[in-house]
Design a protein around this motif. Sequence first.
Motif, PDB file in Angstrom:
ATOM      1  N   LEU A  26      11.715  -4.889 -13.568  1.00 45.51           N
ATOM      2  CA  LEU A  26      10.538  -4.432 -12.839  1.00 45.51           C
ATOM      3  C   LEU A  26       9.530  -3.848 -13.810  1.00 45.51           C
ATOM      4  O   LEU A  26       9.899  -3.156 -14.761  1.00 45.51           O
ATOM      5  CB  LEU A  26      10.913  -3.353 -11.817  1.00 45.51           C
ATOM      6  CG  LEU A  26      12.163  -3.557 -10.962  1.00 45.51           C
ATOM      7  CD1 LEU A  26      12.334  -2.380 -10.016  1.00 45.51           C
ATOM      8  CD2 LEU A  26      12.085  -4.862 -10.212  1.00 45.51           C
ATOM      9  N   THR A  27       8.259  -4.110 -13.552  1.00 48.12           N
ATOM     10  CA  THR A  27       7.187  -3.465 -14.301  1.00 48.12           C
ATOM     11  C   THR A  27       6.599  -2.375 -13.419  1.00 48.12           C
ATOM     12  O   THR A  27       6.136  -2.645 -12.309  1.00 48.12           O
ATOM     13  CB  THR A  27       6.092  -4.471 -14.691  1.00 48.12           C
ATOM     14  OG1 THR A  27       6.670  -5.495 -15.499  1.00 48.12           O
ATOM     15  CG2 THR A  27       4.991  -3.776 -15.473  1.00 48.12           C
ATOM     16  N   LYS A  43      -4.151  -7.632  -8.317  1.00 43.68           N
ATOM     17  CA  LYS A  43      -3.266  -8.536  -9.054  1.00 43.68           C
ATOM     18  C   LYS A  43      -1.949  -8.753  -8.315  1.00 43.68           C
ATOM     19  O   LYS A  43      -1.443  -9.882  -8.247  1.00 43.68           O
ATOM     20  CB  LYS A  43      -3.002  -7.972 -10.453  1.00 43.68           C
ATOM     21  CG  LYS A  43      -4.203  -8.019 -11.368  1.00 43.68           C
ATOM     22  CD  LYS A  43      -3.898  -7.412 -12.721  1.00 43.68           C
ATOM     23  CE  LYS A  43      -2.871  -8.213 -13.485  1.00 43.68           C
ATOM     24  NZ  LYS A  43      -2.660  -7.679 -14.856  1.00 43.68           N
ATOM     25  N   ALA A  44      -1.376  -7.686  -7.757  1.00 45.08           N
ATOM     26  CA  ALA A  44      -0.086  -7.815  -7.076  1.00 45.08           C
ATOM     27  C   ALA A  44      -0.191  -8.716  -5.855  1.00 45.08           C
ATOM     28  O   ALA A  44       0.678  -9.561  -5.609  1.00 45.08           O
ATOM     29  CB  ALA A  44       0.439  -6.432  -6.680  1.00 45.08           C
ATOM     30  N   VAL A  45      -1.262  -8.562  -5.088  1.00 45.60           N
ATOM     31  CA  VAL A  45      -1.464  -9.421  -3.916  1.00 45.60           C
ATOM     32  C   VAL A  45      -1.684 -10.866  -4.355  1.00 45.60           C
ATOM     33  O   VAL A  45      -1.135 -11.803  -3.761  1.00 45.60           O
ATOM     34  CB  VAL A  45      -2.657  -8.913  -3.078  1.00 45.60           C
ATOM     35  CG1 VAL A  45      -3.019  -9.928  -1.995  1.00 45.60           C
ATOM     36  CG2 VAL A  45      -2.332  -7.564  -2.450  1.00 45.60           C
ATOM     37  N   PHE A  46      -2.466 -11.057  -5.409  1.00 42.89           N
ATOM     38  CA  PHE A  46      -2.739 -12.408  -5.922  1.00 42.89           C
ATOM     39  C   PHE A  46      -1.437 -13.121  -6.292  1.00 42.89           C
ATOM     40  O   PHE A  46      -1.182 -14.252  -5.863  1.00 42.89           O
ATOM     41  CB  PHE A  46      -3.658 -12.314  -7.138  1.00 42.89           C
ATOM     42  CG  PHE A  46      -3.917 -13.634  -7.814  1.00 42.89           C
ATOM     43  CD1 PHE A  46      -4.928 -14.470  -7.366  1.00 42.89           C
ATOM     44  CD2 PHE A  46      -3.145 -14.039  -8.895  1.00 42.89           C
ATOM     45  CE1 PHE A  46      -5.164 -15.694  -7.990  1.00 42.89           C
ATOM     46  CE2 PHE A  46      -3.371 -15.258  -9.521  1.00 42.89           C
ATOM     47  CZ  PHE A  46      -4.384 -16.087  -9.062  1.00 42.89           C
ATOM     48  N   TYR A  47      -0.601 -12.456  -7.088  1.00 45.73           N
ATOM     49  CA  TYR A  47       0.637 -13.090  -7.543  1.00 45.73           C
ATOM     50  C   TYR A  47       1.635 -13.276  -6.404  1.00 45.73           C
ATOM     51  O   TYR A  47       2.352 -14.281  -6.354  1.00 45.73           O
ATOM     52  CB  TYR A  47       1.269 -12.267  -8.661  1.00 45.73           C
ATOM     53  CG  TYR A  47       0.544 -12.401  -9.974  1.00 45.73           C
ATOM     54  CD1 TYR A  47       0.441 -13.634 -10.614  1.00 45.73           C
ATOM     55  CD2 TYR A  47      -0.051 -11.296 -10.578  1.00 45.73           C
ATOM     56  CE1 TYR A  47      -0.236 -13.764 -11.817  1.00 45.73           C
ATOM     57  CE2 TYR A  47      -0.730 -11.420 -11.782  1.00 45.73           C
ATOM     58  CZ  TYR A  47      -0.824 -12.649 -12.395  1.00 45.73           C
ATOM     59  OH  TYR A  47      -1.501 -12.780 -13.578  1.00 45.73           O
ATOM     60  N   GLN A  48       1.678 -12.326  -5.486  1.00 40.92           N
ATOM     61  CA  GLN A  48       2.641 -12.435  -4.398  1.00 40.92           C
ATOM     62  C   GLN A  48       2.304 -13.595  -3.472  1.00 40.92           C
ATOM     63  O   GLN A  48       3.194 -14.299  -2.990  1.00 40.92           O
ATOM     64  CB  GLN A  48       2.683 -11.116  -3.610  1.00 40.92           C
ATOM     65  CG  GLN A  48       3.893 -10.959  -2.717  1.00 40.92           C
ATOM     66  CD  GLN A  48       5.196 -11.010  -3.494  1.00 40.92           C
ATOM     67  OE1 GLN A  48       5.253 -10.650  -4.659  1.00 40.92           O
ATOM     68  NE2 GLN A  48       6.242 -11.483  -2.856  1.00 40.92           N
ATOM     69  N   GLY A  89       7.160  -7.837  -5.083  1.00 41.40           N
ATOM     70  CA  GLY A  89       7.838  -8.628  -6.099  1.00 41.40           C
ATOM     71  C   GLY A  89       8.476  -7.727  -7.140  1.00 41.40           C
ATOM     72  O   GLY A  89       9.183  -6.779  -6.822  1.00 41.40           O
ATOM     73  N   LYS A  90       8.196  -8.004  -8.395  1.00 40.77           N
ATOM     74  CA  LYS A  90       8.756  -7.216  -9.496  1.00 40.77           C
ATOM     75  C   LYS A  90       7.739  -6.223 -10.044  1.00 40.77           C
ATOM     76  O   LYS A  90       7.890  -5.735 -11.164  1.00 40.77           O
ATOM     77  CB  LYS A  90       9.217  -8.156 -10.626  1.00 40.77           C
ATOM     78  CG  LYS A  90      10.264  -9.175 -10.210  1.00 40.77           C
ATOM     79  CD  LYS A  90      11.563  -8.516  -9.782  1.00 40.77           C
ATOM     80  CE  LYS A  90      12.702  -9.526  -9.651  1.00 40.77           C
ATOM     81  NZ  LYS A  90      12.478 -10.530  -8.620  1.00 40.77           N
ATOM     82  N   ARG A  91       6.714  -5.919  -9.257  1.00 41.91           N
ATOM     83  CA  ARG A  91       5.668  -4.988  -9.690  1.00 41.91           C
ATOM     84  C   ARG A  91       5.677  -3.757  -8.797  1.00 41.91           C
ATOM     85  O   ARG A  91       5.589  -3.870  -7.569  1.00 41.91           O
ATOM     86  CB  ARG A  91       4.291  -5.654  -9.640  1.00 41.91           C
ATOM     87  CG  ARG A  91       4.141  -6.820 -10.589  1.00 41.91           C
ATOM     88  CD  ARG A  91       2.811  -7.531 -10.373  1.00 41.91           C
ATOM     89  NE  ARG A  91       2.625  -8.604 -11.337  1.00 41.91           N
ATOM     90  CZ  ARG A  91       3.133  -9.819 -11.208  1.00 41.91           C
ATOM     91  NH1 ARG A  91       3.857 -10.115 -10.132  1.00 41.91           N
ATOM     92  NH2 ARG A  91       2.934 -10.736 -12.131  1.00 41.91           N
ATOM     93  N   CYS A 207      13.223  -1.371  -0.876  1.00 39.56           N
ATOM     94  CA  CYS A 207      12.587  -1.560   0.432  1.00 39.56           C
ATOM     95  C   CYS A 207      11.899  -2.920   0.509  1.00 39.56           C
ATOM     96  O   CYS A 207      11.965  -3.606   1.543  1.00 39.56           O
ATOM     97  CB  CYS A 207      11.591  -0.437   0.698  1.00 39.56           C
ATOM     98  SG  CYS A 207      12.366   1.174   0.981  1.00 39.56           S
ATOM     99  N   PHE A 208      11.231  -3.313  -0.578  1.00 40.55           N
ATOM    100  CA  PHE A 208      10.607  -4.637  -0.602  1.00 40.55           C
ATOM    101  C   PHE A 208      11.657  -5.731  -0.454  1.00 40.55           C
ATOM    102  O   PHE A 208      11.519  -6.642   0.382  1.00 40.55           O
ATOM    103  CB  PHE A 208       9.828  -4.838  -1.899  1.00 40.55           C
ATOM    104  CG  PHE A 208       9.404  -6.264  -2.123  1.00 40.55           C
ATOM    105  CD1 PHE A 208       8.299  -6.782  -1.469  1.00 40.55           C
ATOM    106  CD2 PHE A 208      10.134  -7.101  -2.964  1.00 40.55           C
ATOM    107  CE1 PHE A 208       7.926  -8.112  -1.649  1.00 40.55           C
ATOM    108  CE2 PHE A 208       9.764  -8.427  -3.152  1.00 40.55           C
ATOM    109  CZ  PHE A 208       8.658  -8.930  -2.491  1.00 40.55           C
ATOM    110  N   GLU A 209      12.702  -5.673  -1.264  1.00 42.58           N
ATOM    111  CA  GLU A 209      13.725  -6.715  -1.248  1.00 42.58           C
ATOM    112  C   GLU A 209      14.412  -6.805   0.115  1.00 42.58           C
ATOM    113  O   GLU A 209      14.643  -7.905   0.633  1.00 42.58           O
ATOM    114  CB  GLU A 209      14.764  -6.434  -2.339  1.00 42.58           C
ATOM    115  CG  GLU A 209      14.269  -6.701  -3.748  1.00 42.58           C
ATOM    116  CD  GLU A 209      14.127  -8.189  -4.030  1.00 42.58           C
ATOM    117  OE1 GLU A 209      15.084  -8.943  -3.778  1.00 42.58           O
ATOM    118  OE2 GLU A 209      13.041  -8.597  -4.494  1.00 42.58           O
TER     119      GLU A 209
END
Length: 219
Positions: A26-27, A43-48, A89-91, A207-209
């Motif tokens: 995770l970053t 950026k997080a929304v874009f990549y997800q 994700g991993k962010r 929680c995300f996973e």
Amino acid sequence: MGPTIRRIASYNTHQEYSVDLFGNELTVTVTSTPSVIRRWIRKAVFYQRRAPSYHPLVVGVGVQWTPAFYYYPREGYDPPADTLQLCMGKRCLIIQLCHCDRVPNALRSFLANPGTTFVGIWNGQDARKLERSRHHLEMGKQILDVRKYVKDSEGKSLRRRSSEQIVERCMGCQGVRLDWRISMSDWNVDCLDLAQILQASLDAFVCFELGVWARLWQV
């Protein structure tokens, strides 16, 4: 070996860390700077949304506050949120709300979006704590408590299980626990320590996973 953390970069506006959770790297970004918060969300929304396993937007959410006895010994004081953790994700992003002069409108819009599924765990006070923060943050929809929706392989509810037990049953990861001593520590400090950052980021990531695993956007 349990989760580990190391700092990978430090700037005037934020710090970045790498967390290893059983092979998941995770970053983690820690900041109180509006421009960093705005850029992270974009950026997080874009990549997800461009991930191979695309699904409606799910965000892991965690909120931390400092117990009243640290600074406000009077009885009945309800401490506001000191930090807000978000994970996609991993962010992961840890926002030090107590040190933000202001928060960007991008964060308010992001939290208020009724089309996003926000997922927490043991989170009955989180929305109220965010509203009580100096920035009066409001959620567009309820933060789901993942405990109410996950089941074991036999179909039995896990709602009364601990975070550690739920993660082990659903994700197959042992030793991921939320230490109450860290949860009850001082989250108003200028610089969070590694133990606080590790626990806050793991909380939001789990929680995300689990939100994706349980397909909570269908709730």
